[in-house]
Write a protein that holds these residues in place. Sequence first.
Motif, mmCIF file in Angstrom:
data_model
loop_
_atom_site.group_PDB
_atom_site.id
_atom_site.type_symbol
_atom_site.label_atom_id
_atom_site.label_comp_id
_atom_site.label_asym_id
_atom_site.label_seq_id
_atom_site.Cartn_x
_atom_site.Cartn_y
_atom_site.Cartn_z
ATOM 1 N N SER A 198 0.592 -1.064 0.050
ATOM 2 C CA SER A 198 -0.096 0.095 0.040
ATOM 3 C C SER A 198 0.901 0.993 0.201
ATOM 4 O O SER A 198 1.940 1.139 0.436
ATOM 5 N N PRO A 199 0.718 2.240 -0.698
ATOM 6 C CA PRO A 199 0.747 3.729 -0.659
ATOM 7 C C PRO A 199 1.934 4.178 0.629
ATOM 8 O O PRO A 199 2.470 4.687 1.219
ATOM 9 N N GLU A 200 1.247 3.212 2.506
ATOM 10 C CA GLU A 200 1.864 3.959 3.594
ATOM 11 C C GLU A 200 3.170 3.276 3.886
ATOM 12 O O GLU A 200 4.055 3.276 4.307
ATOM 13 N N LEU A 201 3.126 1.685 3.251
ATOM 14 C CA LEU A 201 4.142 0.825 3.102
ATOM 15 C C LEU A 201 5.219 0.881 4.864
ATOM 16 O O LEU A 201 5.709 0.119 4.753
ATOM 17 N N HIS A 202 4.084 1.020 5.810
ATOM 18 C CA HIS A 202 4.529 0.656 7.405
ATOM 19 C C HIS A 202 3.496 0.966 8.233
ATOM 20 O O HIS A 202 2.517 0.650 7.525
ATOM 21 N N LEU A 203 3.748 -0.127 9.297
ATOM 22 C CA LEU A 203 2.507 -0.214 9.869
ATOM 23 C C LEU A 203 3.046 0.705 11.540
ATOM 24 O O LEU A 203 3.671 1.558 11.535
ATOM 25 N N GLN A 204 1.866 1.432 11.531
ATOM 26 C CA GLN A 204 2.282 2.407 12.793
ATOM 27 C C GLN A 204 1.955 1.840 13.922
ATOM 28 O O GLN A 204 0.950 0.740 14.369
ATOM 29 N N LEU A 205 2.645 2.370 14.828
ATOM 30 C CA LEU A 205 1.913 1.596 16.614
ATOM 31 C C LEU A 205 0.354 2.781 17.017
ATOM 32 O O LEU A 205 0.976 3.788 16.143
ATOM 33 N N PRO A 206 -0.016 3.038 18.234
ATOM 34 C CA PRO A 206 -1.557 3.782 17.945
ATOM 35 C C PRO A 206 -0.802 4.743 19.035
ATOM 36 O O PRO A 206 0.103 4.236 19.727
#
Length: 310
Positions: A198-206
């Motif tokens: 996806s365009p975001e390319l990463h997982l983020q922590l809340p």
Amino acid sequence: MKHKGVICGILAAVCYGTNPFGALPLYEEGVNTSSVLFYRFTMAVVILGVMLLVQRKSFSINSKELKVLLLLGVLFSASCITYYESFQVIDAGIASTILFVYPIIVALLMSLFFKERLKVSTMLAILFALGGISLLYKPAGGAPLNTMGVVLVVLSALCYAVYIVIVNQSSIRMSSLKLTFYVLLVCMLSMLPYSLTSPELHLQLPPSLRAWFFACWLGLVPTVLSLVFMTIAVHEVGATPTAIMGALEPLTAVAIGVIVFGEQLTFMLGVGIVLILSAVLIVVLGKNFHMRTIRHTLSAIVRKTWRWKS
């Protein structure tokens, strides 16, 4: 009509209708779509896994069950991804409205492929529900809808409709908790490759406690509770009635807006609410619903609308 199935169908719709309530605050805090969905599914898998362990249920499945569960997981994750992505380009209320084409898709699939007869009461319930939902939301200032947003929601509706039909027609027999656990496990795992493409390319922590709360909310209410209740309802009353009761999903979103966020309850909203509740009443009555009931229902709508307007 089986009372257990009706109650579960209503609860499933109400729970699923809280999706925007959990997702939009996370977007406001800068959490991207793939992260929102990953934590939604992860929280749900943990909750269901603990429940199965406490109940000492077996996690074993055979190869036939695995194939069906993989398909269900892919369909549900695709439905969620396209639905949540649509929030980025069109209003969540409009997305909830368009999503409700899925009962029509369910009814058509059941009729075309499984020879389910489309009764007059079923078609009337769908028309009432569509009419009511169309009155719940309007684009602000008459602005045109984003084409890509509409396409994403329609794809979401198609995937969700096929998911419901497969749950209804599948020959596998296991508890609703176990089925939902494996479906959401597939969804969780599918978010890893999606986050990389996806365009975001990463997982983020809340980023905050507030964000963790809404991540947990998404995992419990519109995911675990909604899917478990929906699976029970489909097995008890069938795919099409369960889908029609989904009209309560956007109605839930409206209720949250009025009760929680102080939005105005307008005349058009009132008419829409009456039509949706009438559609659900038709489904609940089932075989006991006759043309006489149709006339009484329409008459009641006219009287309530006139009083509201007065």
